[in-house]
Design an enzyme around this catalytic site. Structure first.
Site, PDB file in Angstrom:
ATOM      1  N   SER A  29      29.685 105.606  93.430  1.00  0.00           N
ATOM      2  CA  SER A  29      30.540 106.145  92.532  1.00  0.00           C
ATOM      3  C   SER A  29      31.793 106.779  93.078  1.00  0.00           C
ATOM      4  O   SER A  29      32.612 107.309  92.569  1.00  0.00           O
ATOM      5  CB  SER A  29      29.849 107.248  91.932  1.00  0.00           C
ATOM      6  OG  SER A  29      29.095 108.167  92.868  1.00  0.00           O
ATOM      7  N   THR A 161      48.808 114.823  48.122  1.00  0.00           N
ATOM      8  CA  THR A 161      47.464 114.522  48.209  1.00  0.00           C
ATOM      9  C   THR A 161      47.303 112.975  47.769  1.00  0.00           C
ATOM     10  O   THR A 161      48.279 112.474  46.935  1.00  0.00           O
ATOM     11  CB  THR A 161      46.715 115.453  47.160  1.00  0.00           C
ATOM     12  OG1 THR A 161      47.119 114.877  45.478  1.00  0.00           O
ATOM     13  CG2 THR A 161      46.587 116.795  47.409  1.00  0.00           C
ATOM     14  N   HIS A 162      46.296 112.382  48.454  1.00  0.00           N
ATOM     15  CA  HIS A 162      46.334 110.732  48.531  1.00  0.00           C
ATOM     16  C   HIS A 162      47.804 110.230  48.753  1.00  0.00           C
ATOM     17  O   HIS A 162      47.777 109.208  48.163  1.00  0.00           O
ATOM     18  CB  HIS A 162      45.909 110.399  47.066  1.00  0.00           C
ATOM     19  CG  HIS A 162      44.649 111.094  46.549  1.00  0.00           C
ATOM     20  ND1 HIS A 162      43.261 110.722  46.729  1.00  0.00           N
ATOM     21  CD2 HIS A 162      44.562 112.404  45.719  1.00  0.00           C
ATOM     22  CE1 HIS A 162      42.454 111.464  46.131  1.00  0.00           C
ATOM     23  NE2 HIS A 162      43.164 112.447  45.449  1.00  0.00           N
ATOM     24  N   SER A 283      63.498  97.527  69.471  1.00  0.00           N
ATOM     25  CA  SER A 283      62.982  96.170  69.257  1.00  0.00           C
ATOM     26  C   SER A 283      63.771  95.147  70.049  1.00  0.00           C
ATOM     27  O   SER A 283      64.871  95.051  70.659  1.00  0.00           O
ATOM     28  CB  SER A 283      63.170  95.747  67.821  1.00  0.00           C
ATOM     29  OG  SER A 283      62.876  94.274  67.773  1.00  0.00           O
ATOM     30  N   LYS A 289      66.364  98.644  65.033  1.00  0.00           N
ATOM     31  CA  LYS A 289      64.916  99.280  65.044  1.00  0.00           C
ATOM     32  C   LYS A 289      64.948 100.472  65.970  1.00  0.00           C
ATOM     33  O   LYS A 289      65.573 100.600  67.080  1.00  0.00           O
ATOM     34  CB  LYS A 289      63.831  98.503  65.303  1.00  0.00           C
ATOM     35  CG  LYS A 289      63.512  97.091  64.353  1.00  0.00           C
ATOM     36  CD  LYS A 289      63.102  98.044  63.159  1.00  0.00           C
ATOM     37  CE  LYS A 289      61.692  98.395  63.349  1.00  0.00           C
ATOM     38  NZ  LYS A 289      60.510  97.364  63.726  1.00  0.00           N
ATOM     39  N   ASN A 291      61.780 102.595  66.885  1.00  0.00           N
ATOM     40  CA  ASN A 291      60.228 102.641  66.802  1.00  0.00           C
ATOM     41  C   ASN A 291      59.564 104.126  67.392  1.00  0.00           C
ATOM     42  O   ASN A 291      59.908 104.320  68.458  1.00  0.00           O
ATOM     43  CB  ASN A 291      59.539 101.428  67.246  1.00  0.00           C
ATOM     44  CG  ASN A 291      60.059  99.937  66.774  1.00  0.00           C
ATOM     45  OD1 ASN A 291      60.241  99.802  65.582  1.00  0.00           O
ATOM     46  ND2 ASN A 291      60.107  99.000  67.673  1.00  0.00           N
ATOM     47  N   GLU A 296      52.790 106.304  67.621  1.00  0.00           N
ATOM     48  CA  GLU A 296      51.658 105.445  67.685  1.00  0.00           C
ATOM     49  C   GLU A 296      50.597 105.351  68.573  1.00  0.00           C
ATOM     50  O   GLU A 296      49.423 105.039  68.247  1.00  0.00           O
ATOM     51  CB  GLU A 296      52.368 104.039  67.467  1.00  0.00           C
ATOM     52  CG  GLU A 296      53.328 103.746  66.338  1.00  0.00           C
ATOM     53  CD  GLU A 296      54.031 102.543  65.955  1.00  0.00           C
ATOM     54  OE1 GLU A 296      54.668 102.270  65.038  1.00  0.00           O
ATOM     55  OE2 GLU A 296      54.234 101.933  66.926  1.00  0.00           O
ATOM     56  N   TYR A 323      16.522 115.032  86.664  1.00  0.00           N
ATOM     57  CA  TYR A 323      17.677 114.277  86.832  1.00  0.00           C
ATOM     58  C   TYR A 323      17.348 112.607  86.751  1.00  0.00           C
ATOM     59  O   TYR A 323      16.427 112.177  87.293  1.00  0.00           O
ATOM     60  CB  TYR A 323      18.386 114.619  88.187  1.00  0.00           C
ATOM     61  CG  TYR A 323      19.446 113.643  88.547  1.00  0.00           C
ATOM     62  CD1 TYR A 323      20.950 114.172  88.236  1.00  0.00           C
ATOM     63  CD2 TYR A 323      19.502 112.540  89.384  1.00  0.00           C
ATOM     64  CE1 TYR A 323      22.043 113.470  88.507  1.00  0.00           C
ATOM     65  CE2 TYR A 323      20.398 111.844  89.777  1.00  0.00           C
ATOM     66  CZ  TYR A 323      21.817 112.291  89.356  1.00  0.00           C
ATOM     67  OH  TYR A 323      22.804 111.178  89.574  1.00  0.00           O
ATOM     68  N   GLN A 328      25.042 109.437  86.622  1.00  0.00           N
ATOM     69  CA  GLN A 328      26.217 108.877  87.226  1.00  0.00           C
ATOM     70  C   GLN A 328      27.448 108.574  86.257  1.00  0.00           C
ATOM     71  O   GLN A 328      28.672 108.527  86.478  1.00  0.00           O
ATOM     72  CB  GLN A 328      25.902 107.869  88.305  1.00  0.00           C
ATOM     73  CG  GLN A 328      26.865 107.536  89.070  1.00  0.00           C
ATOM     74  CD  GLN A 328      26.621 106.722  90.524  1.00  0.00           C
ATOM     75  OE1 GLN A 328      25.959 107.384  91.153  1.00  0.00           O
ATOM     76  NE2 GLN A 328      27.041 105.606  90.328  1.00  0.00           N
ATOM     77  N   LYS A 331      30.915 110.542  84.428  1.00  0.00           N
ATOM     78  CA  LYS A 331      32.136 111.157  84.797  1.00  0.00           C
ATOM     79  C   LYS A 331      33.321 110.143  84.359  1.00  0.00           C
ATOM     80  O   LYS A 331      34.319 110.920  84.128  1.00  0.00           O
ATOM     81  CB  LYS A 331      32.271 111.252  86.468  1.00  0.00           C
ATOM     82  CG  LYS A 331      31.049 112.037  86.866  1.00  0.00           C
ATOM     83  CD  LYS A 331      30.873 112.232  88.325  1.00  0.00           C
ATOM     84  CE  LYS A 331      29.462 113.058  88.682  1.00  0.00           C
ATOM     85  NZ  LYS A 331      28.482 112.455  88.001  1.00  0.00           N
TER      86      LYS A 331
END
Length: 477
Positions: A29, A161-162, A283, A289, A291, A296, A323, A328, A331
């Site tokens: 590890s 709303t919506h 772009s 453009k 962006n 995003e 254990y 292991q 992490k």
């Protein structure tokens, strides 16, 4: 001493030969748990000091151990330390190097300790440190929103709303919604720190130790409130990591919702905000453009954080006490989620501070979709005495008339409104404008500018008190 011999000695005399290459690869590890080096050395220093103070090891051995550990810390931070996969993990890498530096005294460090409580300690310390970093980052994000809310306490925009225009609100009020969300995230961070603030060091493999150690001393030295109270739970528990991950996932979800709004608001069709060049890209083919790539990517990275939470829940769901090597796998998920969340919060804080708000576009959009219709219904209830359901029906007819004429409600002639319901008077025009609508919503927590400013003052004071003395100074909620 060769690496192969070192590896065999670390496993003990029971194993006559080293692990096969596949076993070595699946077992090691060090490729990721080297991130725990500072916590591992910190824990070992505290452990060795306690062993010396209780007379379990000599003061001279402790002095050598401390010197060796500090040398290793300097080597790792300077980039000169050679990590070895044959030594499996950060603990054995540090211990092997300590033996090279100070000889036989290094073997006394592991007295009254197991790798089980050692890794539980290191990981808990790391998660606690990360939660404190997230705490500071969330405070900065909340402060950014408070500043924008103060600036735009009276800037009118459509509430949705919506994703359909619902009622006018202020941009300051909208910003304060995110203050509430991220303040709850901050509260969860601080609650998580409080719950995990116990040291597992001294639990040994799972049953504790026969040596007369002082666990309260090491807990205090490492900044914990107290030691854990059950040695089995101490080495088998990873719910502190799960709680961090769930807190991270909820926070990432809030960040993603904000990112989605920024993506929408920055389109030419909305034009509510304009991101700075620092958080946008162009772009390769369309020169016009701009962006919102940073937003995003914040939105996308939420899936990554959520996936890590599910992965860790799945790792832990079937493990018997105490254990198992499965742990292991805890992490990498936490390390990546933490790094991802840190980046997401930093990017969003920068976008909130830098973005240019188009108040004129917001105001134009605020009146669209007959957003003050509810104000007409409320006026009919309040001034004309109609039951709300009847007022709702009357308002619907008024909206239908305005829509057929392509007029806003406040432009309908009074006579036409009175034909719908004779109880309507000229006073109704005092509530049909967007500004009047926003101003009237003065209930506690409402969108009226004076109420927005009151909540800003509240949160500035609350945040200041809650951060003045650290996470324990005052609970945020």
């Amino acid at each position: 001493m060769s690496e192969k011999k070192t590896s065999n000695q670390m496993w003990g005399g029971r194993f006559a030969s080293g692990p096969a290459a596949i076993m070595e690869a699946i077992n090691a590890s060090i490729g990721f748990d080297r991130k725990l080096y500072a916590q591992d050395i910190r824990g070992s220093l505290a452990h060795s000091e306690m062993l010396a103070e209780t007379g379990i090891i000599s003061a001279e051995d402790q002095r050598k151990i401390a010197h060796g550990l500090n040398t290793i810390l300097s080597e790792i931070e300077a980039g000169t330390f050679e990590f070895s996969a044959k030594l499996e993990d950060i603990h054995m890498n540090v211990e092997a190097r300590l033996a090279d530096l100070i000889g036989a005294s290094a073997g006394r460090l592991h007295t009254a300790r197991s790798r089980n409580d050692q890794v539980a300690l290191d990981f808990r310390l790391w998660v606690k440190d990360e939660l404190q970093r997230v705490d500071a980052a969330l405070v900065a994000l909340i402060e950014a929103f408070l500043d924008r809310a103060q600036e735009h306490a009276a800037t009118v925009m459509p509430g949705f709303t919506h994703l359909q225009t619902a009622q006018p609100v202020t941009f300051g009020h909208h910003c304060m919604a995110y203050v509430e969300m991220f303040a709850r995230d901050l509260s969860r961070v601080r609650d998580a720190i409080e719950r995990m603030d116990e040291s597992p060091l001294g639990a040994a493999a799972l049953a504790g130790t026969g040596f007369a150690i002082d666990r309260h001393r090491t807990a205090k030295a490492l900044g914990f409130r107290e030691p854990t109270r059950n040695s089995i739970d101490s080495v088998s528990d990873r719910d502190f990591a799960l709680e961090f991950m769930s807190t991270a996932a909820i926070c990432a979800t809030h960040l993603s919702r904000l990112a989605e709004e920024i993506v929408i608001w920055s389109t030419p069709q909305f034009g509510f905000v304009r991101l700075s060049d620092q958080f946008s890209t162009g772009s390769s083919i369309m020169p016009q453009k701009k962006n919102p790539d940073a937003a995003e990517l914040v939105r996308a990275k939420t899936g990554r954080v959520n996936g890590h939470l599910i992965a860790l829940l799945t790792v832990m769901k079937g493990l018997p006490l105490a254990y198992s090597k499965d742990m292991q796998e805890d992490k990498e998920a936490v390390f990546d989620a933490a790094e991802t969340l840190d980046l997401m919060i930093a990017a969003m804080t920068g976008m909130v501070r830098d973005m240019e708000v188009n108040a004129a576009a917001m105001r134009r959009a605020a009146g669209s979709g007959y957003s003050t219709a509810t104000d007409l219904a409320d006026w009919l209830v309040r001034e004309a005495g109609l039951p709300f359901r009847e007022a709702h029906h009357v308002t619907g007819r008024a909206v239908a008339l305005a829509e057929s004429r392509k007029q806003p409600l406040e432009r309908l002639p009074l006579d036409d409104l009175r034909e719908i319901d004779s109880r309507i008077t000229a006073d109704v025009f005092g509530v049909l404008s967007v500004s009047a609508s926003v101003k009237s919503r003065s209930s506690f927590g409402g969108t009226a500018p004076q109420e927005v400013r009151r909540q800003i003052r509240y949160w500035r004071k609350r945040l200041k008190r809650a951060t003045a003395g650290g996470a324990r100074a005052e609970k945020l909620r």
